[in-house]
Motif scaffolding. Structure first.
Motif, PDB file in Angstrom:
ATOM      1  N   GLN A 229      41.436  43.328  52.959  1.00  0.00           N
ATOM      2  CA  GLN A 229      40.974  44.464  52.190  1.00  0.00           C
ATOM      3  C   GLN A 229      41.171  45.720  52.991  1.00  0.00           C
ATOM      4  OE1 GLN A 229      36.751  44.822  51.263  1.00  0.00           O
ATOM      5  NE2 GLN A 229      37.378  46.958  51.112  1.00  0.00           N
TER       6      GLN A 229
ATOM      7  N   THR B 137      36.011  46.937  47.702  1.00  0.00           N
ATOM      8  CA  THR B 137      34.894  46.207  48.310  1.00  0.00           C
ATOM      9  C   THR B 137      34.177  45.371  47.253  1.00  0.00           C
ATOM     10  OG1 THR B 137      34.668  47.912  49.968  1.00  0.00           O
ATOM     11  CG2 THR B 137      32.752  46.515  49.626  1.00  0.00           C
TER      12      THR B 137
ATOM     13  N   SER C 279      34.003  52.141  52.725  1.00  0.00           N
ATOM     14  CA  SER C 279      34.225  51.309  53.925  1.00  0.00           C
ATOM     15  C   SER C 279      35.151  52.109  54.831  1.00  0.00           C
ATOM     16  CB  SER C 279      34.919  50.000  53.573  1.00  0.00           C
ATOM     17  OG  SER C 279      34.544  49.554  52.305  1.00  0.00           O
TER      18      SER C 279
END
Ligand SMILES: Nc1ncnc2c1ncn2[C@@H]1O[C@H](COP(=O)(O)OP(=O)(O)OP(=O)(O)O)[C@@H](O)[C@H]1O
Ligand SMILES: [Mg+2]
Length: 412
Positions: A16, A242, A289
């Motif tokens: 990710q 996320t 993030s």
């Protein structure tokens, strides 16, 4: 991560982040990709930018470009024919600064340009031939898989995703690539336990496109091919990477983690810890993030979850000592100030965020819900928070999140 099996049979990996540092890490079967896309923050016409990574997509667009060029030639010939027969002229998409593309009918063709009468309006646009795109016959019919479009081009692809999004169908396939549009609200039953059971063991395409279908395909391929599988989740900030990753993890753990007992819970508990130390409020996303992560879910030879491993990279270290106005430092600082018990606060000499050099230049408000706002201690409140009150986001609550984090640490 507290637990990880040393010799897993096979793993499912999810990457990710916007970039993958070391492509050699992708040596094993890269099975599928998930593109997340934020409709609210980017104009539809910019969607194209998000597809660069997908080889398959590129391949298909190349094919379709060829197909489209051929179609264009045919279109031109057909137009001439149609004109002479006074039949209905074909519909085309033309670029529009607001909607990306709008639909119109060709009313005149010159050497380099075409004149298009915009549907439901008197406006006539004269645009270069290259900037028009062939339209589908029915402009309100959507397809689950973009490959099913008669004319696959930028405009029809965007229109298909837009039609689906307006019907709360946020997922669309391009073969085994999934495109996800962030809805920014909870779609009823989309991720419920019943939905998880519905997708178990179903081939891609049997049920409507879903992130669970991608997770299930990865699992089935791992079992059938006896090879580790990877899922790449990519997209712009705030697009939903996320959240999509969490749904994939939940799907795998809920479906095949029952016998794993506490391991399943530990894998899921790693998220609040990572998010507390690695996520922050930015202008684009309240829970952004600031790192990429690589998660492995390990399976036994009986194909049940036996462990996991998470590595992360690219932590935005500069945010620790300075933040832009309206942005915050990492959530952990605010969670401690808002949610830590008095004893711990005393021990760490914690007060309100505006009393700290490293927090005071950014936003010093807390995220709370209506209930937890009442629990805030007077000494922990900044002057900004006093004036403006708390920030609200259904996904974030500094007091509640501190408790979850505390519990996760005790578990591990
Ligand atoms: N499937 C979804 N359903 C409902 N809301 C969603 C969904 N996906 C994302 N969101 C909302 O969008 C917000 C941003 O999503 P997310 O944090 O996953 O973005 P991201 O792509 O990871 O961004 P970044 O690159 O900044 O970390 C979430 O906090 C949530 O409010
Ligand atoms: Mg994120």
């Amino acid at each position: 991560m507290a637990t990880c099996s040393k010799h897993p049979e096979k793993v499912i990996r999810t990457f990710q982040g916007s970039s993958i540092k070391d492509p050699s890490e992708l040596s094993e079967n890269v099975a599928r990709r998930v593109f997340t896309f934020s409709q609210q923050r980017t104009k539809w016409r910019k969607l194209e930018d998000n597809f660069e990574v997908g080889d398959l997509f590129t391949q298909q667009t190349t094919d379709s470009s060829i197909r489209f060029c051929e179609t264009k030639q045919k279109l031109s010939q057909t137009c001439c024919k149609l004109e002479s027969c006074t039949m209905e002229t074909p519909k085309v998409w033309v670029p529009d600064p607001v909607s990306g593309y709008i639909l119109g009918k060709i009313i005149d063709i010159k050497a380099e340009t075409v004149s298009v009468q915009i549907l439901n309006s008197n406006e006539v646009l004269t645009v270069p031939y290259e900037s028009t795109y062939a339209a589908e016959e029915l402009d309100d019919k959507d397809v689950d898989d973009n490959c099913g479009l008669m004319h696959l081009n930028e405009a029809t692809l965007l229109n298909n995703i837009r039609l689906r999004y307006n019907r709360d169908q946020i997922y669309t396939y391009v073969a085994n690539i999934l495109i996800a549009v962030n809805p920014y609200f909870e779609i009823k039953n989309l991720y419920s336990s019943e939905t998880i059971s519905r997708y178990q063991g179903k081939s891609l395409g049997v049920l409507p496109p879903h992130v669970f279908a991608i997770a299930d395909k990865a699992f089935r391929d791992m079992r059938a091919l006896k090879e580790s599988q990877s899922i790449i989740v990519s997209g712009e900030s705030g697009a939903g990477k996320t959240e999509s990753t969490k749904y994939i993890l939940r799907y795998l753990c809920e479906s095949w983690g029952c016998q794993a007992g506490p391991i399943e819970q530990r894998i899921l508990d790693a998220n609040p810890v990572l998010e507390a130390f690695g996520n922050a409020k930015t202008m684009r996303n309240n829970n952004s993030s600031r790192f990429g992560k690589f998660i492995e879910i390990h399976f036994s030879n009986k194909f049940s979850v036996v462990g996991g491993f998470i590595s992360h990279y690219l932590l935005e270290k500069s945010r620790i000592c300075s933040q832009s106005r309206g942005e915050r430092n990492y959530h952990i600082f605010y969670q401690l100030c808002a949610g830590a018990p008095l004893e711990l606060k005393k021990k760490l000499s914690l007060s309100s965020p505006d009393k700290f050099q490293y927090l005071s230049k950014g936003c010093t408000q807390y995220f709370t819900s209506q209930e937890t706002e009442k629990l805030l201690n007077k000494d922990s409140i900044s002057s900004d928070q006093c004036q403006k009150g708390s920030l609200h986001d259904p996904m974030l609550d500094d007091i509640r999140n501190f408790r979850t984090l505390d519990k996760a640490f005790k578990y591990g």
